[in-house]
Scaffold this active site. Structure first.
Site, mmCIF file in Angstrom:
data_model
loop_
_atom_site.group_PDB
_atom_site.id
_atom_site.type_symbol
_atom_site.label_atom_id
_atom_site.label_comp_id
_atom_site.label_asym_id
_atom_site.label_seq_id
_atom_site.Cartn_x
_atom_site.Cartn_y
_atom_site.Cartn_z
ATOM 1 N N CYS A 250 44.111 40.207 44.130
ATOM 2 C CA CYS A 250 44.098 40.867 45.436
ATOM 3 C C CYS A 250 44.573 42.314 45.293
ATOM 4 C CB CYS A 250 44.995 40.128 46.421
ATOM 5 S SG CYS A 250 45.049 40.898 48.054
ATOM 6 N N ALA B 38 31.646 35.375 47.620
ATOM 7 C CA ALA B 38 32.489 35.661 48.781
ATOM 8 C C ALA B 38 31.598 36.199 49.901
ATOM 9 C CB ALA B 38 33.595 36.641 48.419
ATOM 10 N N ARG B 39 31.359 37.514 49.923
ATOM 11 C CA ARG B 39 30.550 38.086 50.999
ATOM 12 C C ARG B 39 29.145 37.471 51.024
ATOM 13 N NH1 ARG B 39 30.806 42.160 54.588
ATOM 14 N NH2 ARG B 39 28.849 43.046 55.302
ATOM 15 N N ASN C 88 32.801 36.443 39.271
ATOM 16 C CA ASN C 88 32.976 36.768 40.684
ATOM 17 C C ASN C 88 32.601 38.228 40.913
ATOM 18 O OD1 ASN C 88 35.757 37.463 42.827
ATOM 19 N ND2 ASN C 88 33.838 36.550 43.454
#
Length: 330
Positions: free
Chosen positions: A127, A252-253, A228
């Site tokens: 993150c 993710a998106r 990823n």
């Protein structure tokens, strides 16, 4: 078969259920890596990868889903945080609970709490948000390989009753890729089950994923490696595997915009929208989250003016009326 555990989710209203160890109807995560050429994963996403969305993507060939990132010390210390941040149910498997932690004790304590309710824990080492880094969470951990190694080791030592329980990490790459390889190899020696690699540095946002870095990490390890970043379709997944040899892909998106992407759809199919309405309304999801997911799902099929109108809707009734009128979905 199941018993209620530490409470109800404030977001979804779903009880947290304890796993009956005799029920092996789902395939354990490590078994998936043995059985499948490429494993499909739904990434941990703040606000979005909660139980209702995980329920949806599992209908469309998503093999493993993550919870949103949960701050471990708050989770350990607060019943309210546990009730708010974690919810699951019998069909929500395989499930990986992701934690933000700055020390081994907090991570191991949190892992013990969820060990009977999920199939593994994941340490967020990627993150890039400023608040997370200031608290010692997320991407700052990639500069602390010995700490990451200790965190994996302590979870392994503490949660040893189930050999199938996984301990994984999700990282970003370093500018000097030798540091990335060193981190990953130390984690592997500590007993990490797999490593998900976001192929960008902490400072990068929209730059292309570093495919060479992914291939280097894969060639340096024996545990599964997950790619990823920039995974928006089955074609993207196949392409990245062909170039890097990774064992899985994490979206993710891409999966927010198209929850059916792993099933081969180029855009969210109508049936997927119907499934979302059924799931979200039956689980009592908040309007904001319900609406935001639909905004992502319909982004590719709406014109700019249509998006403006849809995004301005302010109630579930208004959303349902809009979908019925313009798309025949009801």
């Amino acid at each position: 078969m199941f018993q209620m555990a530490f409470g109800d989710s404030q977001e979804s209203g779903e009880v947290v259920e304890k796993e009956d160890k005799s029920d092996m109807s789902w395939m354990k995560p490590l078994a998936l890596f043995s059985e499948k050429k490429l494993v499909n994963l739904c990434a941990p996403m703040v606000r979005y990868s909660k139980l209702p969305f995980r329920t949806l993507v599992r209908k469309y060939q998503c093999d493993i889903a993550y919870t949103p990132m949960i701050v471990s010390n708050c989770f350990v210390c607060s019943q309210k945080a546990r009730d708010s941040d974690f919810a699951t149910c019998k069909g929500d498997r395989p499930l990986i609970t992701q934690f933000a932690a700055s020390n081994a004790t907090d991570l191991a304590d949190a892992a013990e709490i969820v060990a009977n309710y999920s199939d593994g824990v994941d340490l967020n080492c990627g993150c890039p948000q400023r608040w997370a880094i200031q608290e010692g969470y997320g991407a700052c951990l990639i500069k602390k390989p010995e700490l990451v190694k200790d965190m994996v080791t302590q979870v392994r030592n503490r949660v040893s009753v189930d050999e199938n329980f996984t301990v994984s990490i999700k990282i970003r790459i370093h500018k000097d890729l030798r540091e990335t390889v060193d981190l990953c190899q130390k984690a592997e020696k500590a007993g990490v089950s797999w490593i998900a690699v976001h192929g960008r540095t902490v400072d990068q946002r929209c730059e292309p994923v570093n495919v060479e870095a992914l291939r280097l990490v894969k060639d340096s390890l024996t545990v599964p490696v997950i790619a990823n970043g920039d995974i928006r379709s089955v074609e993207d997944a196949k392409r990245i595997q062909e170039v890097t040899g990774v064992d899985g892909v994490m979206a993710a998106r891409g999966i927010l915009q198209n929850p059916a992407m792993y099933a081969g759809y180029d855009a969210t199919p109508v049936q997927c929208v119907r499934d979302w309405l059924d799931i979200a309304l039956s689980q009592g999801l908040s309007f904001t989250t319900f609406h935001h997911h639909l905004m992502y799902m319909l982004e590719k099929v709406m014109s700019r003016s249509e998006r403006r109108l849809f995004n301005s809707l302010s109630s579930i009734t208004a959303v349902l009326d809009y979908l019925r009128e313009y798309y025949g979905i009801g």
